[in-house]
Design an enzyme around this catalytic site. Sequence first.
Site, mmCIF file in Angstrom:
data_model
loop_
_atom_site.group_PDB
_atom_site.id
_atom_site.type_symbol
_atom_site.label_atom_id
_atom_site.label_comp_id
_atom_site.label_asym_id
_atom_site.label_seq_id
_atom_site.Cartn_x
_atom_site.Cartn_y
_atom_site.Cartn_z
ATOM 1 C CD GLU A 1 0.373 -0.852 -7.776
ATOM 2 O OE1 GLU A 1 0.763 -1.638 -8.658
ATOM 3 O OE2 GLU A 1 1.079 -0.510 -6.808
ATOM 4 C CB CYS B 1 -3.151 5.777 -1.747
ATOM 5 S SG CYS B 1 -1.632 6.395 -2.480
ATOM 6 C CB CYS C 1 1.712 9.150 -0.201
ATOM 7 S SG CYS C 1 0.128 9.482 -0.987
ATOM 8 C CD GLU D 1 -2.767 5.635 2.876
ATOM 9 O OE1 GLU D 1 -2.942 5.067 1.788
ATOM 10 O OE2 GLU D 1 -1.638 5.947 3.301
ATOM 11 C CG ASN E 1 -1.989 -0.693 -2.829
ATOM 12 O OD1 ASN E 1 -2.451 -1.642 -2.198
ATOM 13 N ND2 ASN E 1 -0.748 -0.708 -3.277
HETATM 14 N N1 THU Z 1 0.458 3.594 -1.562
HETATM 15 C C1 THU Z 1 -0.649 3.619 -0.769
HETATM 16 O O1 THU Z 1 -1.589 2.834 -0.954
HETATM 17 N N2 THU Z 1 -0.699 4.534 0.226
HETATM 18 C C2 THU Z 1 0.275 5.445 0.498
HETATM 19 O O2 THU Z 1 0.086 6.308 1.331
HETATM 20 C C3 THU Z 1 1.568 5.336 -0.191
HETATM 21 C C4 THU Z 1 1.587 4.495 -1.407
HETATM 22 C C5 THU Z 1 0.528 2.622 -2.655
HETATM 23 C C6 THU Z 1 0.494 3.222 -4.031
HETATM 24 C C7 THU Z 1 1.151 2.148 -4.863
HETATM 25 O O3 THU Z 1 0.160 1.221 -5.278
HETATM 26 C C8 THU Z 1 2.082 1.436 -3.893
HETATM 27 O O4 THU Z 1 1.736 1.908 -2.598
HETATM 28 C C9 THU Z 1 3.538 1.686 -4.147
HETATM 29 O O5 THU Z 1 3.833 3.013 -4.178
#
Ligand code: THU
Length: 136
Positions: free
Chosen positions: A51, A60, A93, A62, A49
């Site tokens: 941000e 994310c 997600c 994935e 991830n």
């Molecule tokens: N996140 C992912 O990388 N993949 C997901 O499927 C769910 C959420 C990350 C996004 C964010 O940086 C952190 O998890 C917290 O939500």
Amino acid sequence: MTVTVDARIRRNLIAAAREAAAHAYCPYSNYPVGAALLTREGQIITGCNVENVSFGLTLCAERTALVKAVSDGVREFAALAVVGGDQTPAAPCGACRQVLAEFCAPDMPVFYARLTGGRSVATTVGALLPQAFIKT
Ligand code: THU
């Protein structure tokens, strides 16, 4: 039809996702996630991830892995592993599920596990997003 993935390959894929999580850029959530895609040719493509201060631009793990693969010309996938979460394993997600449905067969295995270890949960792209939106 259910696609089976060798236990050793599953472990390797989860280990690769854990290595990818070490690169997570998550100063806002402090919630690292790693993903590892197994290509049909046996290559592993990882993502973490990434941000952003504007939050909504966060990528994310994935989708990072998928976009890396597709932009390198790879669109044939055999399995995905995702690691994240302290107590509860991070399942992909909703947005990632839709993007997975774009490129991966419904029977493609998906494994997800906690960040630090323990058992992984096995599911499929189709089970994660039944009745996905498609255009015909
Ligand atoms: N996140 C992912 O990388 N993949 C997901 O499927 C769910 C959420 C990350 C996004 C964010 O940086 C952190 O998890 C917290 O939500």
